[in-house]
Design an enzyme around this catalytic site. Structure first.
Site, short mmCIF file in Angstrom:
data_model
loop_
_atom_site.label_atom_id
_atom_site.label_comp_id
_atom_site.label_asym_id
_atom_site.label_seq_id
_atom_site.Cartn_x
_atom_site.Cartn_y
_atom_site.Cartn_z
N LYS A 111 0.92 -1.28 -0.19
CA LYS A 111 0.14 -0.02 0.21
C LYS A 111 0.83 1.29 0.00
O LYS A 111 0.44 2.10 -0.43
CB LYS A 111 -0.85 -0.16 1.26
CG LYS A 111 -1.98 -0.88 1.17
CD LYS A 111 -3.17 -0.88 1.95
CE LYS A 111 -4.37 -1.70 1.25
NZ LYS A 111 -5.41 -1.56 2.08
N LYS A 215 -4.61 -9.67 -5.69
CA LYS A 215 -5.96 -9.95 -5.18
C LYS A 215 -7.09 -8.69 -5.50
O LYS A 215 -6.57 -7.82 -6.15
CB LYS A 215 -5.83 -9.95 -3.67
CG LYS A 215 -6.18 -8.88 -2.84
CD LYS A 215 -6.26 -8.92 -1.40
CE LYS A 215 -6.49 -7.79 -0.65
NZ LYS A 215 -7.99 -7.16 -0.86
N LYS A 218 -10.66 -3.43 -3.17
CA LYS A 218 -11.46 -2.29 -3.16
C LYS A 218 -10.60 -1.00 -3.70
O LYS A 218 -11.09 -0.19 -4.48
CB LYS A 218 -12.14 -1.68 -1.90
CG LYS A 218 -12.99 -2.75 -1.24
CD LYS A 218 -13.60 -1.88 0.06
CE LYS A 218 -13.52 -2.82 1.08
NZ LYS A 218 -12.67 -2.64 2.29
P1 ATP Z 1 -8.76 -2.38 0.34
O1 ATP Z 1 -8.10 -2.48 -0.85
O2 ATP Z 1 -9.18 -0.94 0.74
O3 ATP Z 1 -7.83 -2.81 1.49
P2 ATP Z 1 -10.01 -4.97 0.56
O4 ATP Z 1 -10.82 -5.33 -0.78
O5 ATP Z 1 -8.77 -5.63 1.00
O6 ATP Z 1 -9.77 -3.07 0.51
P3 ATP Z 1 -10.72 -4.88 3.64
O7 ATP Z 1 -11.75 -3.86 3.84
O8 ATP Z 1 -9.22 -4.47 3.64
O9 ATP Z 1 -10.92 -5.09 1.98
O10 ATP Z 1 -10.77 -6.50 3.91
C1 ATP Z 1 -12.16 -7.02 4.49
C2 ATP Z 1 -12.18 -8.24 4.57
O11 ATP Z 1 -12.13 -8.97 3.15
C3 ATP Z 1 -11.00 -9.01 5.25
O12 ATP Z 1 -11.14 -10.15 6.03
C4 ATP Z 1 -10.08 -9.29 3.70
O13 ATP Z 1 -8.95 -10.59 4.26
C5 ATP Z 1 -11.21 -10.00 2.77
N1 ATP Z 1 -10.58 -9.88 1.52
C6 ATP Z 1 -10.22 -8.58 1.02
N2 ATP Z 1 -10.05 -8.83 -0.29
C7 ATP Z 1 -10.34 -10.27 -0.56
C8 ATP Z 1 -10.21 -11.23 -1.62
N3 ATP Z 1 -9.57 -10.68 -2.82
N4 ATP Z 1 -10.46 -12.23 -1.35
C9 ATP Z 1 -10.86 -12.87 -0.20
N5 ATP Z 1 -10.96 -12.28 0.76
C10 ATP Z 1 -10.67 -10.81 0.73
MG MG Z 2 -7.47 -4.79 2.70
#
Ligand code: ATP
Ligand code: MG
Length: 354
Positions: A111, A215, A218
């Site tokens: 990040k 991965k 968001k």
């Molecule tokens: P950001 O990019 O802002 O970090 P994010 O998509 O990683 O957003 P988070 O809010 O950080 O979302 O994570 C929330 C939950 O979703 C956590 O338990 C994380 O492990 C899970 N998660 C995030 N991305 C994935 C993915 N691609 N596959 C499975 N689980 C995920």
């Molecule tokens: Mg995340």
């Protein structure tokens, strides 16, 4: 006593990875043990968030929790900033965690990017706040996606170091419980439990639709990289159609997915959405082209996601209801965390004068 804690950041569009890797897994747990599901707004601001957008996204994540089936009468749903114990414990953990431990965290490296000097101090300290989220409730079980594995290991290290550093004091004040797994390296009594990560199922790491090695996130600038929970039928179909793949048909066996990350990802999404294994999916679609598989996948995704999206829209139309759920949850969460923080401060030796 067992307790579940997990959280999702209000950082933008919730996607299929958040749903399959985290939120959908929270639902059955609420019937198995006391559960706390947090909208982690303090984590969100480790990277810049427009304030009005942060408020909107906080309600949206809450709506997603409710629409997915989390019952606010059973589980506690609240936003992190409303329970001050998270910030208080995070400070203490900033003083327990070592620079070296945090420097090894891959999420920070990813990040922060190349310009690390310009990353916020909060982004660096993120895992200590996450440990505080969990341990302010002495939670024992944490369901998350695979990307959070390293942070959960750090949570265990922080709990262990705290238990060790303050062992005599914990005993003197009678605040410990016997260590269920005694060993020469661990103390006899624990104040904080050593948390169990719950990273399981076919969807622990859903990958980007544009790049099978990254991965789904968001924060990915490309909207085509993810299926948002609120995407309509046409958008879902278009995104799967454009999803990167190789030209080969699907293999008949899972071994055939090795070295084909995009194919593996789409098969994994299908498996997770339909509640079967990847091998089952390949039994049905092995030998078929993506031109056949992708429309079937889109149809399945629409079938599973559209009722959730519709319910989210209903809920978001009534922000007063969402705010009332969060208020009730914050009060119940604070009632658990306050006495724990009171004990932590006594253990640390903070003089109590009011
Ligand atoms: P950001 O990019 O802002 O970090 P994010 O998509 O990683 O957003 P988070 O809010 O950080 O979302 O994570 C929330 C939950 O979703 C956590 O338990 C994380 O492990 C899970 N998660 C995030 N991305 C994935 C993915 N691609 N596959 C499975 N689980 C995920
Ligand atoms: Mg995340």
């Amino acid at each position: 006593p067992k307790r579940v804690f997990s959280g999702v950041q209000p950082t933008g569009n919730l996607h299929l990875g958040n749903y399959l890797g985290a939120i959908s897994r929270f639902v059955p747990l609420q019937d198995e043990m006391p559960s706390i599901y947090c909208v982690v707004d303090m984590h969100a601001i480790t990277v810049w968030q427009d304030p009005a957008e942060l408020t909107r996204a906080t309600r949206e994540v809450t709506a997603a929790y409710l629409a997915a089936g989390i019952d606010p009468k059973k589980a506690i749903i609240f936003n992190q900033s409303q329970v001050k114990e998270h910030a208080e414990l995070a400070w203490i953990f900033n003083c327990v965690a070592r620079m070296g431990w945090l420097s090894r965290m891959t999420q920070f490296k990813e990040k922060a990017g190349k310009n690390r000097e310009n990353a916020s101090v909060g982004l660096f300290a993120y895992p200590a706040l996450m440990a505080a989220d969990i341990l302010a409730y002495r939670a024992t079980h944490v369901p998350v996606g695979d990307d959070q594995k390293q942070h959960l290991e750090l949570t265990r290290d922080i709990a262990q170091k705290f238990n060790n550093d303050f062992q005599d004091r914990i005993k003197e004040l009678g605040l410990g419980v016997p260590n269920p797994e005694p060993s020469p390296e661990t103390p006899d009594e624990l104040f904080f439990p050593v948390t169990e990560p719950m990273i399981a199922g076919p969807a622990t790491r859903i990958m980007s639709l544009r790049d099978g090695t990254k991965k789904m996130s968001k924060s990915d600038p490309s909207d085509l990289s993810r299926i948002n929970l609120t995407d309509d039928t046409d958008t879902i179909a278009r995104k799967f159609k454009k999803a990167k793949t190789d030209p080969e048909p699907l293999p008949g066996e899972i071994e055939g997915l090795e070295a084909r990350p995009e194919a593996d990802n789409l098969v994994g999404i299908y498996a997770a959405l339909s509640g079967v294994t990847k091998a089952d999916v390949l039994k049905e679609y092995g030998g078929q082209q993506f031109s056949t598989f992708k429309p079937a996948l889109s149809e399945l995704a629409v079938e599973k996601l559209s009722p959730i999206a519709a319910e989210m829209r209903n809920l978001i139309a009534d922000p007063a209801h969402i705010d009332a759920v969060l208020k009730d949850g914050a009060e119940r969460a604070a009632a658990i965390a306050e006495p724990i923080l009171h004990d932590v401060k006594r253990i640390a030796g903070f003089l109590e004068c009011r």
